[in-house]
Structure formats: C-alpha cells, structure tokens
Design an enzyme around this catalytic site. Structure first.
Site, PDB file in Angstrom:
ATOM      1  N   GLU A  47       0.860  -1.198   0.000  1.00  0.00           N
ATOM      2  CA  GLU A  47       0.000   0.000   0.000  1.00  0.00           C
ATOM      3  C   GLU A  47       0.894   1.246   0.000  1.00  0.00           C
ATOM      4  OE1 GLU A  47      -1.654   0.635   3.892  1.00  0.00           O
ATOM      5  OE2 GLU A  47      -3.348   1.812   3.096  1.00  0.00           O
ATOM      6  N   ASN A 110      -6.819   6.286  -1.746  1.00  0.00           N
ATOM      7  CA  ASN A 110      -5.760   5.328  -1.432  1.00  0.00           C
ATOM      8  C   ASN A 110      -5.978   4.195  -2.428  1.00  0.00           C
ATOM      9  OD1 ASN A 110      -4.063   3.388  -0.381  1.00  0.00           O
ATOM     10  ND2 ASN A 110      -4.564   3.853   1.760  1.00  0.00           N
ATOM     11  N   LYS A 127      -9.394   2.198  -2.000  1.00  0.00           N
ATOM     12  CA  LYS A 127      -9.603   1.620  -0.668  1.00  0.00           C
ATOM     13  C   LYS A 127     -10.962   2.015  -0.081  1.00  0.00           C
ATOM     14  CE  LYS A 127      -7.128   1.156   3.762  1.00  0.00           C
ATOM     15  NZ  LYS A 127      -5.873   1.564   4.461  1.00  0.00           N
ATOM     16  N   GLU A 146      -6.154   8.509   7.901  1.00  0.00           N
ATOM     17  CA  GLU A 146      -6.673   8.118   6.582  1.00  0.00           C
ATOM     18  C   GLU A 146      -8.056   8.695   6.350  1.00  0.00           C
ATOM     19  OE1 GLU A 146      -4.812   3.682   6.575  1.00  0.00           O
ATOM     20  OE2 GLU A 146      -5.775   4.335   4.749  1.00  0.00           O
ATOM     21  N   CYS A 172      -4.877  -3.042   2.634  1.00  0.00           N
ATOM     22  CA  CYS A 172      -4.614  -2.940   4.055  1.00  0.00           C
ATOM     23  C   CYS A 172      -5.799  -3.263   4.975  1.00  0.00           C
ATOM     24  CB  CYS A 172      -4.051  -1.569   4.383  1.00  0.00           C
ATOM     25  SG  CYS A 172      -3.099  -1.601   5.889  1.00  0.00           S
ATOM     26  N   ASN A 197       0.249  -1.115   5.237  1.00  0.00           N
ATOM     27  CA  ASN A 197       1.167  -0.376   6.108  1.00  0.00           C
ATOM     28  C   ASN A 197       0.546  -0.501   7.496  1.00  0.00           C
ATOM     29  OD1 ASN A 197       2.915   2.262   4.491  1.00  0.00           O
ATOM     30  ND2 ASN A 197       1.744   0.742   3.393  1.00  0.00           N
TER      31      ASN A 197
HETATM   32  N1  ING Z   1      -3.314   0.193   8.572  1.00  0.00           N
HETATM   33  C1  ING Z   1      -3.782  -0.617   9.634  1.00  0.00           C
HETATM   34  C2  ING Z   1      -4.388  -1.939   9.166  1.00  0.00           C
HETATM   35  O1  ING Z   1      -5.590  -2.120   9.072  1.00  0.00           O
HETATM   36  C3  ING Z   1      -4.956  -0.806  11.758  1.00  0.00           C
HETATM   37  C4  ING Z   1      -4.691   0.104  10.575  1.00  0.00           C
HETATM   38  C5  ING Z   1      -3.896  -1.336  12.494  1.00  0.00           C
HETATM   39  C6  ING Z   1      -6.239  -1.167  12.096  1.00  0.00           C
HETATM   40  C7  ING Z   1      -4.146  -2.204  13.568  1.00  0.00           C
HETATM   41  C8  ING Z   1      -6.508  -2.031  13.152  1.00  0.00           C
HETATM   42  C9  ING Z   1      -5.456  -2.549  13.885  1.00  0.00           C
HETATM   43  O2  ING Z   1      -3.572  -2.845   8.955  1.00  0.00           O
HETATM   44  C10 ING Z   1      -3.923   0.611   7.444  1.00  0.00           C
HETATM   45  N2  ING Z   1      -3.198   1.403   6.627  1.00  0.00           N
HETATM   46  O3  ING Z   1      -5.067   0.324   7.185  1.00  0.00           O
END
Ligand code: ING
Length: 311
Positions: A47, A110, A127, A146, A172, A197
């Site tokens: 991503e 995104n 996204k 985001e 993601c 990411n």
């Molecule tokens: N990053 C993370 C993901 O879904 C996240 C955000 C991290 C959500 C940990 C929940 C728990 O992997 C992105 N860019 O969506």
C-alpha cells in the site's frame, strides 16, 4: 495445462520522508529484476508504495498533503517502473495515493492498480475501509489520519481477467473485513492482491499490539480458505519515521496455508508458484457457494429479536 502464476511478494522496508520518488523507484526496480531472476510473472508491492506512510502526521496545508499524491499514473517519476516491468515481461500491482479530478473537484484516494506484462493498466481499486480518524488526536503516539486525507470511493471491490485467471485487489484495512474477500469471490476471484502499512502499535487498543503479526496472518489465511482463493499480502515494514511497522508479507493458498513469507522487516521478495486451479478443490466442495450458501438468511431478519437490537 495447469494455470501457474509465479508471484513475487515485494516487501518494502521503511520509506522515510526524505526519500524521493527516484530513490523509491530504484528499490522497486531492484525487486523487479530479482523477481525476473526468480521466474516471477507478477510482482505485488505494498500500500502507498511510493512514499512514507504520511497519514501518521497531522497536516493542514493542502499543498503539503497533495505532495504525497500522484496526479497521473504512470507519471514522469513512475514511468521508469512501467518501462522496466515491460522490458522484463512482468506484471505488477502497485499501491499509491491518487489525486483524481471528479465532479469538478480533486478527489483523494488510497489506490492500487494491476498492470499487465505489456504495461497496460488492467484495473484500479480505491480503498473502501479507511481506518483511523479525521481530526488531530494528540493523545496518540502517532496519528492515523486516513479518514482525513482519503475519500471513500463510489465503487467497491472488482475483479479483472489477467495472467490466465481472475484477480481482485484490496488494500490494508480491507483485509480485516470478511466481506472484502467474499464480495470478490462471488465475482469469481481466484487470487486477491493486497498491500498494507500496519504499525505494530494500535493506539486505541494497545493490548492488541503483541498480536499484530498473528492478526495479520489470521485474516489473510481465513480470507483465502473461506473464499477458496489465493491471497497475497505485502507489507511496507520496519521502523519508518520512528514508527515500527509489521512485516509478515506472505502468499496464502486456497487451503489457508501460507506457502511463502518474508522473514525480515526490510526490502525482501517472497516467491511462490501459484496454481490457480488449486481454488477448485475448495470452491467445488466445502465452499461451493451455489450449493451451500443460504443468502436469504443472511440479512437482518426483522421478525427475530436479536440479543443486541441493530443500532
Ligand atoms: N493500517 C492498519 C491496518 O488495518 C490498523 C490500521 C492497524 C487497524 C491495527 C486495526 C489494527 O492494517 C492501514 N493502513 O489500514
């Protein structure tokens, strides 16, 4: 004749703010050349592959924000990636921040694209599940804006005929939602390509941090198995601008088994020869949607009073 697609999961280590698009191009092209040596047909990048994960910062200046976006794809700084991939006869999937004129304004997405071996863009996905928040939240060690920097797209999840099969894309956070895989599987997806990411630390739920890599593997293995398709997940990993990001890039078979994975948090290519016909063993039996699914029972059944009434 088996339909084998040899896939390279091209994990990227940290991309810092000081790294130019040219710096990143060199690393992406190095991945292409290694993938060619390894016999790949298709290379999958993370991503937002072209820049650092900028939603970690609160910004108000739109010019500064837009500096992380691409106005055209391929553009002057990305054309060399398309040219090298075409020269090597490789397809690729690339995640990036897209600035797109829409209804008289500039929309911000995104996005990811699927590019054929001859450099043609076969499909674009934007996204759907935008995690994080829209306003500055100073209590966090870092931001996850985001919802501030990207628009939710009008279109959802699609699939495209490519590389001898049917391919879907997501990005993601999408991978955490079971609907993502099912919507594409119902369209016939045999392989779903995604980049991510993912910070190790999740500020709203720090007690989940130790499970970050486990949850990453869990959702992609479940998505693959429950939808009888291949899933390729590729990280931007490592300590990026002081924020540790998980690695764990991997290629998951329709059985749910991870058949190739990275071991580092840097630039690393994980390769697997993926037989698209392996989907049939699950899609014609356990997950034969036509035979076993009961969609008429999946909606909210007004006559049934659930324990927790719908919000
Ligand atoms: N990053 C993370 C993901 O879904 C996240 C955000 C991290 C959500 C940990 C929940 C728990 O992997 C992105 N860019 O969506």
């Amino acid at each position: 004749m088996p339909r084998i697609v040899t896939v390279g999961a091209a994990q990227m280590g940290p991309i810092d703010r000081k790294h130019s698009r040219a710096d990143v191009m060199e690393r992406l092209i190095a991945h292409l050349r290694e993938a060619k040596r390894m016999g790949c047909d298709l290379v999958v990048y993370p991503e937002l592959t072209l820049t650092t994960f900028f939603p970690r910062w609160y910004m108000t200046d739109q010019r500064e924000i837009d500096s992380f976006f691409e106005r055209e794809m391929p553009g002057p700084e990305t054309a060399k990636l398309f040219a090298e991939a075409k020269r090597l006869g490789l397809g690729f999937c690339l995640g990036y921040a897209e600035l797109a004129p829409e209804d008289g304004r500039m929309a911000h997405y995104n996005a990811s694209i699927l590019v054929d071996r001859d450099g043609r863009i076969l499909g674009k996905y934007r996204k759907v599940h935008l995690p994080g928040h829209a306003e500055h939240e100073p209590w966090r060690r870092f931001q996850h804006l985001e919802k501030r920097y990207f628009d939710v797209p009008k279109e959802g999840f699609g699939v495209w005929r490519a590389f001898g099969g049917v391919f879907g894309m997501c990005i993601c956070n999408d991978r955490r939602w079971p609907e993502t895989y099912r919507v594409m599987a119902l369209q016939g997806a045999e392989m779903i390509l995604l980049g991510y990411n993912t910070p190790v630390h999740n500020p709203p739920a720090p007690d989940h941090d130790d499970l970050a890599l486990y949850h990453n593997r869990l959702v992609m293995q479940a998505g693959a198995y429950q939808n009888a398709c291949w899933v390729v997940g590729v990280a931007k990993a490592g300590p990026e601008e002081g924020v540790p990001m998980i690695g764990g890039s991997q290629i998951v078979a329709p059985s749910g088994v991870t058949v190739a994975a990275t071991r580092s948090d840097g630039d690393e290519l994980a390769v697997a020869a993926c037989d698209l016909d392996a989907c049939a063993s699950y899609r014609n039996t356990t997950f034969n949607f036509g035979l076993h699914r009961q969609p008429q029972h999946y909606g909210l059944i007004a006559s049934r009073k659930g324990i927790v009434p719908p919000s």
